[in-house]
Design a protein around this motif. Structure first.
Motif, short mmCIF file in Angstrom:
data_model
loop_
_atom_site.label_atom_id
_atom_site.label_comp_id
_atom_site.label_asym_id
_atom_site.label_seq_id
_atom_site.Cartn_x
_atom_site.Cartn_y
_atom_site.Cartn_z
N GLN A 62 7.72 33.52 1.28
CA GLN A 62 8.21 34.66 0.51
C GLN A 62 7.55 35.91 1.07
O GLN A 62 6.53 35.84 1.77
CB GLN A 62 7.91 34.50 -0.98
CG GLN A 62 6.43 34.30 -1.30
CD GLN A 62 6.21 33.95 -2.76
OE1 GLN A 62 7.13 33.62 -3.48
NE2 GLN A 62 4.96 34.02 -3.20
N ALA A 63 8.13 37.06 0.77
CA ALA A 63 7.65 38.31 1.38
C ALA A 63 6.19 38.60 1.06
O ALA A 63 5.45 39.13 1.90
CB ALA A 63 8.53 39.47 0.93
N ALA A 88 -1.77 36.53 3.54
CA ALA A 88 -2.27 35.76 4.67
C ALA A 88 -3.09 36.64 5.61
O ALA A 88 -4.13 36.22 6.13
CB ALA A 88 -1.10 35.13 5.43
N GLU A 89 -2.62 37.86 5.83
CA GLU A 89 -3.37 38.80 6.68
C GLU A 89 -4.73 39.10 6.08
O GLU A 89 -5.74 39.17 6.81
CB GLU A 89 -2.57 40.09 6.86
CG GLU A 89 -1.35 39.93 7.75
CD GLU A 89 -0.57 41.23 7.87
OE1 GLU A 89 -0.98 42.23 7.23
OE2 GLU A 89 0.44 41.25 8.59
N ARG A 90 -4.79 39.28 4.77
CA ARG A 90 -6.07 39.59 4.11
C ARG A 90 -7.04 38.40 4.21
O ARG A 90 -8.23 38.58 4.49
CB ARG A 90 -5.84 39.96 2.65
CG ARG A 90 -5.25 41.34 2.46
CD ARG A 90 -5.07 41.65 0.98
NE ARG A 90 -6.33 41.62 0.25
CZ ARG A 90 -7.21 42.60 0.22
NH1 ARG A 90 -6.98 43.71 0.88
NH2 ARG A 90 -8.33 42.48 -0.48
N VAL A 91 -6.53 37.19 4.00
CA VAL A 91 -7.39 36.01 4.11
C VAL A 91 -7.94 35.88 5.52
O VAL A 91 -9.13 35.60 5.73
CB VAL A 91 -6.60 34.74 3.72
CG1 VAL A 91 -7.40 33.48 4.08
CG2 VAL A 91 -6.29 34.74 2.23
N ASN A 92 -7.09 36.12 6.49
CA ASN A 92 -7.52 36.01 7.88
C ASN A 92 -8.51 37.11 8.24
O ASN A 92 -9.54 36.86 8.88
CB ASN A 92 -6.31 36.08 8.81
CG ASN A 92 -6.54 35.30 10.10
OD1 ASN A 92 -7.57 34.64 10.26
ND2 ASN A 92 -5.60 35.36 11.00
N TYR A 93 -8.22 38.33 7.80
CA TYR A 93 -9.04 39.49 8.18
C TYR A 93 -10.41 39.45 7.51
O TYR A 93 -11.42 39.80 8.14
CB TYR A 93 -8.29 40.77 7.80
CG TYR A 93 -8.99 42.04 8.24
CD1 TYR A 93 -9.02 42.40 9.59
CD2 TYR A 93 -9.61 42.88 7.32
CE1 TYR A 93 -9.65 43.57 10.00
CE2 TYR A 93 -10.24 44.05 7.72
CZ TYR A 93 -10.26 44.39 9.06
OH TYR A 93 -10.89 45.54 9.46
N PHE A 94 -10.47 39.03 6.26
CA PHE A 94 -11.71 39.08 5.51
C PHE A 94 -12.50 37.76 5.51
O PHE A 94 -13.67 37.75 5.16
CB PHE A 94 -11.45 39.50 4.06
CG PHE A 94 -11.13 40.96 3.91
CD1 PHE A 94 -12.13 41.91 3.89
CD2 PHE A 94 -9.81 41.37 3.81
CE1 PHE A 94 -11.83 43.26 3.75
CE2 PHE A 94 -9.50 42.72 3.68
CZ PHE A 94 -10.52 43.67 3.66
N ALA A 143 9.28 35.30 8.61
CA ALA A 143 9.25 36.50 7.77
C ALA A 143 10.65 37.03 7.51
O ALA A 143 10.96 37.50 6.40
CB ALA A 143 8.39 37.58 8.43
N ARG A 144 11.51 36.95 8.52
CA ARG A 144 12.85 37.51 8.36
C ARG A 144 13.81 36.59 7.64
O ARG A 144 14.88 37.01 7.20
CB ARG A 144 13.38 37.91 9.74
CG ARG A 144 12.82 39.24 10.19
CD ARG A 144 12.65 39.38 11.70
NE ARG A 144 11.88 40.58 12.01
CZ ARG A 144 10.56 40.68 11.92
NH1 ARG A 144 9.85 39.64 11.52
NH2 ARG A 144 9.94 41.80 12.22
N THR A 145 13.44 35.33 7.50
CA THR A 145 14.25 34.42 6.69
C THR A 145 13.71 34.27 5.27
O THR A 145 14.23 33.49 4.48
CB THR A 145 14.31 33.03 7.36
OG1 THR A 145 12.98 32.54 7.58
CG2 THR A 145 15.05 33.10 8.69
#
Length: 300
Positions: free
Chosen positions: A26-27, A33-39, A20-22
């Protein structure tokens, strides 16, 4: 052995932070990715695990009771402390979440590594009971810091939670005893396999080291409460509930892991102190690298 088992999990968290920091890929990737995982992916894991879980096992039933007792005792204790030291909801909400919420991805990954599929099934039952409880407590703790919520709107918020819906569906299938035929179980298991590694990468991407520069004393106190006091409380509850060794380990793991990164999102949504919550998540995740091996070595 415990250290060798869990260090790859923390390595995934570190890798997520580095990526994430590099700026890779991409930002905008990480929120998606969080939404795909969460939902999608994580509900698939909960549903497929609960569909075959031993929900009528007395140990599993006692695990659910022990989970609620551990969480409620901590919440009541904090509420009493709040009477002694008045704290606005904007600050109290993050503290309560820092004490009772848990990083589900890390917890399940550790349980899978130490106890295998049987442990995941029991852990899914724990989540089916604990997730609604901690969500309600978190919303109530932040209520007067943000939008006013009636019981009806609170129920609607809970009913829209994909994790809760997956738990309800999985427990229903388990109680009916119909299983998941025609390759449906395999379909959900394939989806579920991507959940934990992606979740751990997202945890690392969500860490905010810059937030550690403020509220140092409060961050240290909340971290000690979550990473030391809560597992000690869980051990006492497990002894009173007469849980077996494997079930006790599950209760202790969920009580000893750092708080959930999603706590930051909820805090922001309800007008709480977002930077303070980000600091709690980051501090606990970093400190747990040292505390978790020590605590787990006592049981594994």
């Amino acid at each position: 052995m415990v250290l060798l088992t869990i260090w790859p999990l923390f390595a995934l968290i570190c890798l997520g932070g580095i990526l994430a920091r590099t700026g890779f890929p991409q930002a905008s990737f990480w929120p998606s990715a969080e939404r795909v995982n969460y939902f999608l992916l994580f509900p698939a894991l909960l549903f497929s695990s609960l569909a075959n879980a031993p929900v009528r096992d007395p140990d599993v039933v006692r695990l659910g009771g022990a989970a609620v007792a551990t969480i409620l005792i901590a919440a009541v204790g904090l509420s009493i402390a709040r009477k002694v030291v008045p704290t606005p909801a904007a600050r109290f909400g993050p503290v309560l979440q820092g004490a009772v919420r848990f990083n589900t991805y890390l917890g399940l990954a550790i349980i899978a590594a130490l106890l295998g599929p049987a442990g995941i099934e029991k852990a899914a039952v724990y989540l089916a009971i604990a997730v609604p409880v901690v969500n309600v407590l978190s919303i109530l703790a932040l209520t007067d810091a943000g939008d006013a919520r009636t019981p009806l709107t609170l129920l609607r918020a809970i009913a829209k939670n994909p994790l809760i819906l997956a738990c309800v569906a999985g427990i229903t299938v388990a109680l009916l005893g119909v299983g998941l035929p025609f390759g449906i179980q395999e379909f959900f298991e394939i989806l579920a396999q991507a959940s934990l590694p992606l979740g751990l990468l997202c945890v690392g991407a969500a860490l905010q080291p810059a937030s550690l520069g403020r509220d140092t004393l409060a961050l240290a106190g909340t971290s000690a409460l979550r990473l030391v006091v809560m597992p000690a409380l869980a051990i006492g509850i497990a002894w009173l509930a007469d849980l077996d060794a494997a079930t006790t380990l599950i209760l202790v793991i969920f009580s000893a892991i750092p708080t959930a990164p999603t706590s930051y999102v909820l805090t922001r949504q309800l007008g709480g102190d977002g930077p303070f919550m980000a600091g709690i998540v980051t501090a606990q995740t970093l400190v747990s690298v040292a505390t978790l091996p020590i605590i787990l070595s006592l049981f594994a």
